[in-house]
Write an enzyme that holds these catalytic residues in place. Structure first.
Site, PDB file in Angstrom:
ATOM      1  N   PHE A 238       2.495  33.282 -12.629  1.00  0.00           N
ATOM      2  CA  PHE A 238       1.610  32.200 -12.207  1.00  0.00           C
ATOM      3  C   PHE A 238       0.242  32.249 -12.877  1.00  0.00           C
ATOM      4  O   PHE A 238      -0.611  31.395 -12.614  1.00  0.00           O
ATOM      5  CB  PHE A 238       1.463  32.209 -10.679  1.00  0.00           C
ATOM      6  CG  PHE A 238       0.854  33.471 -10.102  1.00  0.00           C
ATOM      7  CD1 PHE A 238      -0.515  33.654 -10.065  1.00  0.00           C
ATOM      8  CD2 PHE A 238       1.663  34.480  -9.583  1.00  0.00           C
ATOM      9  CE1 PHE A 238      -1.078  34.807  -9.522  1.00  0.00           C
ATOM     10  CE2 PHE A 238       1.117  35.637  -9.041  1.00  0.00           C
ATOM     11  CZ  PHE A 238      -0.260  35.799  -9.019  1.00  0.00           C
TER      12      PHE A 238
ATOM     13  N   GLU B 245     -16.763  41.385  -7.841  1.00  0.00           N
ATOM     14  CA  GLU B 245     -16.803  39.915  -7.904  1.00  0.00           C
ATOM     15  C   GLU B 245     -18.216  39.369  -7.676  1.00  0.00           C
ATOM     16  O   GLU B 245     -18.633  38.432  -8.361  1.00  0.00           O
ATOM     17  CB  GLU B 245     -15.812  39.338  -6.885  1.00  0.00           C
ATOM     18  CG  GLU B 245     -14.361  39.601  -7.300  1.00  0.00           C
ATOM     19  CD  GLU B 245     -13.325  39.274  -6.241  1.00  0.00           C
ATOM     20  OE1 GLU B 245     -12.126  39.458  -6.522  1.00  0.00           O
ATOM     21  OE2 GLU B 245     -13.699  38.841  -5.122  1.00  0.00           O
TER      22      GLU B 245
ATOM     23  N   ASN C 130      -4.315  26.632  -2.812  1.00  0.00           N
ATOM     24  CA  ASN C 130      -4.585  27.228  -1.497  1.00  0.00           C
ATOM     25  C   ASN C 130      -6.065  27.313  -1.143  1.00  0.00           C
ATOM     26  O   ASN C 130      -6.480  28.104  -0.295  1.00  0.00           O
ATOM     27  CB  ASN C 130      -3.887  28.591  -1.377  1.00  0.00           C
ATOM     28  CG  ASN C 130      -4.387  29.596  -2.375  1.00  0.00           C
ATOM     29  OD1 ASN C 130      -5.228  29.276  -3.223  1.00  0.00           O
ATOM     30  ND2 ASN C 130      -3.895  30.826  -2.283  1.00  0.00           N
TER      31      ASN C 130
ATOM     32  N   LYS D  33     -12.274  26.568  -4.000  1.00  0.00           N
ATOM     33  CA  LYS D  33     -11.594  26.293  -5.267  1.00  0.00           C
ATOM     34  C   LYS D  33     -11.607  24.787  -5.585  1.00  0.00           C
ATOM     35  O   LYS D  33     -11.952  23.968  -4.724  1.00  0.00           O
ATOM     36  CB  LYS D  33     -10.161  26.820  -5.186  1.00  0.00           C
ATOM     37  CG  LYS D  33     -10.050  28.359  -5.204  1.00  0.00           C
ATOM     38  CD  LYS D  33      -8.600  28.777  -5.000  1.00  0.00           C
ATOM     39  CE  LYS D  33      -8.368  30.263  -5.196  1.00  0.00           C
ATOM     40  NZ  LYS D  33      -6.959  30.626  -4.910  1.00  0.00           N
TER      41      LYS D  33
ATOM     42  N   ARG E  10      -6.151  27.944   5.275  1.00  0.00           N
ATOM     43  CA  ARG E  10      -4.993  27.658   4.418  1.00  0.00           C
ATOM     44  C   ARG E  10      -3.858  27.026   5.218  1.00  0.00           C
ATOM     45  O   ARG E  10      -3.135  26.176   4.706  1.00  0.00           O
ATOM     46  CB  ARG E  10      -4.559  28.931   3.683  1.00  0.00           C
ATOM     47  CG  ARG E  10      -5.512  29.281   2.525  1.00  0.00           C
ATOM     48  CD  ARG E  10      -5.309  30.681   2.037  1.00  0.00           C
ATOM     49  NE  ARG E  10      -5.966  30.944   0.764  1.00  0.00           N
ATOM     50  CZ  ARG E  10      -5.993  32.147   0.186  1.00  0.00           C
ATOM     51  NH1 ARG E  10      -5.405  33.180   0.771  1.00  0.00           N
ATOM     52  NH2 ARG E  10      -6.604  32.315  -0.967  1.00  0.00           N
TER      53      ARG E  10
ATOM     54  N   HIS F   7     -10.781  31.388  -2.344  1.00  0.00           N
ATOM     55  CA  HIS F   7     -10.620  32.772  -2.755  1.00  0.00           C
ATOM     56  C   HIS F   7     -11.532  33.601  -1.868  1.00  0.00           C
ATOM     57  O   HIS F   7     -12.630  33.156  -1.524  1.00  0.00           O
ATOM     58  CB  HIS F   7     -11.045  32.976  -4.216  1.00  0.00           C
ATOM     59  CG  HIS F   7     -11.207  34.417  -4.574  1.00  0.00           C
ATOM     60  ND1 HIS F   7     -10.143  35.206  -4.961  1.00  0.00           N
ATOM     61  CD2 HIS F   7     -12.284  35.244  -4.525  1.00  0.00           C
ATOM     62  CE1 HIS F   7     -10.578  36.443  -5.165  1.00  0.00           C
ATOM     63  NE2 HIS F   7     -11.864  36.488  -4.913  1.00  0.00           N
TER      64      HIS F   7
ATOM     65  N   TYR G  94      -9.767  36.845 -12.594  1.00  0.00           N
ATOM     66  CA  TYR G  94      -8.351  37.033 -12.255  1.00  0.00           C
ATOM     67  C   TYR G  94      -7.648  38.019 -13.184  1.00  0.00           C
ATOM     68  O   TYR G  94      -6.414  37.961 -13.326  1.00  0.00           O
ATOM     69  CB  TYR G  94      -7.637  35.679 -12.245  1.00  0.00           C
ATOM     70  CG  TYR G  94      -7.868  34.888 -10.967  1.00  0.00           C
ATOM     71  CD1 TYR G  94      -7.618  35.452  -9.712  1.00  0.00           C
ATOM     72  CD2 TYR G  94      -8.327  33.572 -11.007  1.00  0.00           C
ATOM     73  CE1 TYR G  94      -7.831  34.742  -8.538  1.00  0.00           C
ATOM     74  CE2 TYR G  94      -8.534  32.851  -9.818  1.00  0.00           C
ATOM     75  CZ  TYR G  94      -8.283  33.442  -8.594  1.00  0.00           C
ATOM     76  OH  TYR G  94      -8.481  32.751  -7.421  1.00  0.00           O
TER      77      TYR G  94
END
Ligand code: IDP
Ligand code: MG
Length: 151
Positions: free
Chosen positions: A57, A126, A112, A9, A102, A115, A49
C-alpha cells in the site's frame, strides 16, 4: 506530560472534518501545542512513512497523503499518545470502535482520515520532522488542574 503528533489527512480536509477532529481532541481535555495547514511534499511524505516503504500500500499511501492539504498538529496531555490513538480508532475503520473518529466517519483503510503517533519514539521523531522547536508553544491553561490529576 506527553506530546503526540496528529495529522488531519487530505480526506478529512476535503470532507470538512478538520473541526470535528480538533473538537474531539479538545473535548477530551488534550491541549494543542502546535498546528499548521500545509501541502505535503513527496520528500516529507516518504520520510514520515519510511517505516512502510516496500509494503503493497506504500505508493498509494504516498499519493494519498500528498494529494491535498493536511493539518499537522501536536497535542499534549497525560498518556496523550494512547488517548489520541483511542480517539482516532483502529487503522481499519470497520475495525475501529464505535464512537471513534475512524468508525464514525470512515469506511476504507486507505481513507482513514487521521494519523497519530504510535509510541514515544515515533512521537518525538514525527514532531521534530514536521515542526521546528519554535513552532511548539508552551502555554498555561488554568483548567488543566480539573483535567490532569497531579498537574
Ligand atoms: P496507523 O495510521 O493506524 O498507525 P499504519 O499501520 O501505521 O496505521 O499505516 C499507516 C497508514 O497507511 C494507515 O493509516 C493507512 O492510511 C495506510 N494503510 C495501512 N494499511 C493499509 C492497507 O492495507 N491498504 C491501504 N492503506 C493502508
Ligand atoms: Mg502508524
Amino acid at each position: 506530560m506527553e506530546r503526540t503528533f496528529v495529522l488531519a489527512k487530505p480526506d478529512a480536509v476535503q470532507r470538512g472534518l478538520i473541526g470535528e477532529i480538533i473538537v474531539r481532541l479538545e473535548r477530551r481535555g488534550l491541549k494543542l501545542v502546535a498546528a499548521k495547514f500545509l501541502s505535503v511534499s513527496r520528500e516529507l511524505a516518504e520520510e514520515h512513512y519510511a517505516v512502510h516503504k516496500g509494503k503493497a500500500f506504500y505508493d498509494g499511501l504516498i499519493n494519498y497523503i500528498t494529494s491535498a492539504p493536511v493539518v499537522a498538529m501536536v497535542w499534549e496531555g497525560p498518556q496523550a499518545i494512547a488517548a489520541v490513538r483511542q480517539t482516532m480508532g483502529a487503522t481499519r475503520p470497520v475495525e475501529a470502535a464505535p464512537g471513534s473518529l475512524r468508525h464514525d466517519f470512515g469506511l476504507s483503510v486507505g481513507r482513514n482520515l487521521t494519523h497519530a503517533s504510535d509510541g514515544p519514539e515515533t512521537a518525538a521523531t514525527e514532531i521534530a520532522l514536521w515542526f521546528t522547536k519554535g513552532e511548539l508553544i508552551d502555554w498555561q491553561r488554568p483548567v488543566d488542574e480539573w483535567i490532569f490529576e497531579g498537574n
